[in-house]
Design a protein around this motif. Structure first.
Motif, PDB file in Angstrom:
ATOM      1  N   SER A 195       0.961  -1.196  -0.139  1.00  0.00           N
ATOM      2  CA  SER A 195      -0.053   0.101   0.142  1.00  0.00           C
ATOM      3  C   SER A 195       0.932   1.254  -0.029  1.00  0.00           C
ATOM      4  N   PHE A 196       0.345   2.391  -0.728  1.00  0.00           N
ATOM      5  CA  PHE A 196       1.228   3.494  -0.591  1.00  0.00           C
ATOM      6  C   PHE A 196       0.492   4.518   0.029  1.00  0.00           C
ATOM      7  N   ARG A 197       1.361   5.348   0.748  1.00  0.00           N
ATOM      8  CA  ARG A 197       0.611   6.605   1.525  1.00  0.00           C
ATOM      9  C   ARG A 197       1.614   7.683   1.253  1.00  0.00           C
ATOM     10  N   PRO A 198       0.980   8.778   0.599  1.00  0.00           N
ATOM     11  CA  PRO A 198      -0.560   8.746   0.260  1.00  0.00           C
ATOM     12  C   PRO A 198      -0.688   7.949  -0.957  1.00  0.00           C
ATOM     13  N   PRO A 199      -1.740   7.265  -1.236  1.00  0.00           N
ATOM     14  CA  PRO A 199      -2.017   6.598  -2.513  1.00  0.00           C
ATOM     15  C   PRO A 199      -1.519   6.979  -3.502  1.00  0.00           C
ATOM     16  N   LEU A 200      -1.223   6.105  -4.725  1.00  0.00           N
ATOM     17  CA  LEU A 200      -0.863   6.412  -5.905  1.00  0.00           C
ATOM     18  C   LEU A 200      -1.859   7.334  -6.475  1.00  0.00           C
ATOM     19  N   PRO A 201      -1.416   8.234  -7.500  1.00  0.00           N
ATOM     20  CA  PRO A 201      -2.484   9.040  -8.079  1.00  0.00           C
ATOM     21  C   PRO A 201      -3.186   8.116  -9.209  1.00  0.00           C
ATOM     22  N   ARG A 202      -4.391   8.560  -9.728  1.00  0.00           N
ATOM     23  CA  ARG A 202      -5.346   8.007 -10.417  1.00  0.00           C
ATOM     24  C   ARG A 202      -4.620   7.650 -11.951  1.00  0.00           C
ATOM     25  N   TRP A 203      -3.810   8.353 -12.335  1.00  0.00           N
ATOM     26  CA  TRP A 203      -3.410   8.210 -13.831  1.00  0.00           C
ATOM     27  C   TRP A 203      -2.250   6.978 -13.734  1.00  0.00           C
ATOM     28  N   LYS A 204      -1.744   6.690 -12.286  1.00  0.00           N
ATOM     29  CA  LYS A 204      -1.036   5.620 -12.217  1.00  0.00           C
ATOM     30  C   LYS A 204      -1.992   4.349 -11.926  1.00  0.00           C
ATOM     31  N   THR A 205      -2.976   4.190 -11.161  1.00  0.00           N
ATOM     32  CA  THR A 205      -3.623   3.169 -10.816  1.00  0.00           C
ATOM     33  C   THR A 205      -4.298   2.752 -12.117  1.00  0.00           C
TER      34      THR A 205
END
Ligand code: FAD
Length: 484
Positions: free
Chosen positions: A290-300
């Motif tokens: 898990s990534f904190r902060p989460p990965l940006p949308r373009w990445k996911t």
């Protein structure tokens, strides 16, 4: 507080090791390599089976003999890796039906040509941006031979249908690795250049493997008492965070402008200025890290768009040979009404004469199905298929080896499979760094995704981008100091 490295590399497959080597060559010595499994190599993995070394993962150096040298072929040559040439084209002349008859070569050649033409036509239509569902497919495969050929053409990459960069750049020849030291020998050779090794073992404490995993795996095969002891031992080891061989499964990356905090399954914490993450596309699609902060949308979104291919080589050992050998017989095909049902076979006599080993390759749905059942059930199915082809009197296999790449939570599949018609934007986003996290691995290679050389070149590429970023960062720092 945890010590801080310049770079933490997550994963010790070919991309992680090649990235580490480039960093070391450029003066970045304080790196840490965290590997979730108990060995280096990742999807390059040798196992001793039936008296020889078999490759559960990558088996071929693909793309040899063309206009440019394949860097992995160069590494193989330099380190004297034993290989033998594979000629897949003979497979189409060894197609068996369920009664053990080989299709006449004319019939096989015609079906093959028809399938290639229809695949090319379909590709052209796709390129012309037509909706694939709407395309009329007069030649969609129906009979066992058509289904078998369709499987060979689409689940194995065949240059006849589409230009594959590997073949275009490096040539169309493929060499099977047949070396007791395994394909992974190339990785040990590379590691020797920058990690402390002795007698073929890496003893450098900048590489952290997961020794506990192998103890646990062995323990599972032992008595209940032994299992209990090992599990307790494991719990004690978990409590001692300084132990060198702890579990190094990375579960969390906390990242900010100042650096990255890496947390492992056992609660160990490492800090670094930068991270190079080489976990596979399947792992990125899972919730392992898990990534904190989460990965940006373009990445996911890009990560979700990339398909994962499952490719399973099942090895079978026999007391004696009952299949034809000699020129043109290495590969053979079984035509069944179910697509991909034990279709593609290879004997290992060219690689290891007298080994009496056969390999059958399954993919995707069939791989998942077989991973979920017991090896005995798989053995029974495979023997049924072999008896169809070679008659009821053939001997039973004395051993079977079924790799489980899909259920391996550190892999979740065999390799990335970008849609044939996909814009390069997807791979570009998958590769792009997010803050101080840099991505690498075969799935980040624009031209060679899915291959060993893709992973190797991706590692080099990612570490070069990181070195460039570090240089810029240094410049920015000194500029701001001058300004002050
Ligand atoms: P990997 O080798 O997967 O390395 C990533 C590493 O990260 C792994 O060791 C993994 O354990 C580790 N990891 C994952 N998650 C974590 C975590 N959370 N914490 C710590 N560590 C983690 N290529 C060819 O060129 N020729 C072939 O013939 C061929 N055949 C193949 C057959 C099979 C069955 C498979 C599976 C692959 C095959 N490939 C082949 C593809 C080739 O093996 C891969 O492209 C290449 O090895 C990938 O290297 P990598 O470094 O990108 O990833």
């Amino acid at each position: 507080s945890p010590s801080r490295s310049s770079v933490i590399i997550i994963g010790a497959g070919i991309s992680g090791i090649s990235a580490g080597k480039v960093l070391a060559e450029n003066g970045i010595e304080d790196m840490l390599i965290l590997e979730a499994s108990d060995r280096i190599g990742g999807r390059i993995r040798k196992e001793n089976f039936g008296g020889v070394a078999v490759e559960l993962g990558a088996g071929w150096v693909a793309g040899v003999g063309g206009k440019e040298p394949n860097p992995v072929w160069e590494l193989a040559s330099q380190s004297g890796l034993r290989t033998c040439f594979s000629d897949y084209s003979n497979a189409r002349y060894n197609i068996y039906d369920r009664s053990g008859k080989i299709f006449p070569s004319g019939v096989a050649a015609d079906s093959y040509k028809k399938a290639v033409d229809s695949a090319i036509e379909k590709l052209r239509s796709l390129e012309a941006n037509l909706d694939s569902e709407a395309i009329e497919q007069p030649c969609s495969p129906k009979t066992p031979i058509e289904l078998a050929i369709d499987f060979i053409l689409h689940d194995f990459e065949m240059a006849e249908v589409e230009p594959i960069s590997t073949y275009v750049d490096f040539g169309e020849r493929e060499f099977l690795v047949a070396d007791d030291r395994g394909y992974e020998h190339l990785l040990y050779k590379m590691a020797e250049d920058f990690l402390f090794t002795s007698e073929g073992k890496i003893l450098d404490n900048r590489l952290k493997l997961n020794k506990m995993q192998s103890y646990l795996a062995v323990a599972e095969t032992c008595s209940i008492t032994v299992r209990k002891v090992v599990r307790n031992m494991h719990l004690e080891l978990i409590l001692d965070c300084d132990w060198n061989d702890k579990m190094e499964v990375v579960r969390e990356l906390q990242h900010s402008r100042n650096g990255v905090v890496v947390k492992t399954e056992d609660g160990c914490v490492y800090e670094a200025n930068y991270v190079i993450l080489s976990a596979s596309i399947g792992v990125l699609q899972s919730d392992l890290i898990s990534f904190r902060p989460p990965l940006p949308r373009w990445k996911t979104e890009a990560i979700e768009k990339c398909d994962v291919m499952i490719y399973t080589k099942i090895f079978l050992k026999f007391p004696s040979k009952f299949w034809p050998c000699g020129p043109g017989k290495e590969f053979f095909i079984y035509a069944h009404e179910r697509r991909g049902y034990y279709t593609f076979w290879q004997h290992m006599e060219n690689a290891y004469p007298g080994s009496n080993i056969l390999v059958v390759t399954l993919t995707n749905g069939e791989s998942k199905r077989v991973e979920a059942q017991s090896d005995d059930e798989t053995l029974e199915e495979a023997m049924g298929v072999l008896r169809d082809m070679f008659g009821p009197d053939i001997p039973n296999a004395t051993g079977i080896l079924v790799p489980r790449w899909w259920n391996n939570r550190f892999q979740r599949g065999s390799y990335s499979n970008y849609p044939i018609i996909s814009d390069n934007q997807v791979v570009h986003y998958i590769k792009a760094p997010v803050g101080r996290i840099f991505f690498t691995g075969e799935h980040t290679s624009e031209r060679f995704s899915g291959y060993v050389h893709g992973g190797y070149l991706a590692g080099i590429d990612t570490s070069k981008s990181l070195l460039e970023e570090m240089r810029k960062q240094k410049e920015r720092k000194s500029e701001s100091q001058t300004f002050l």
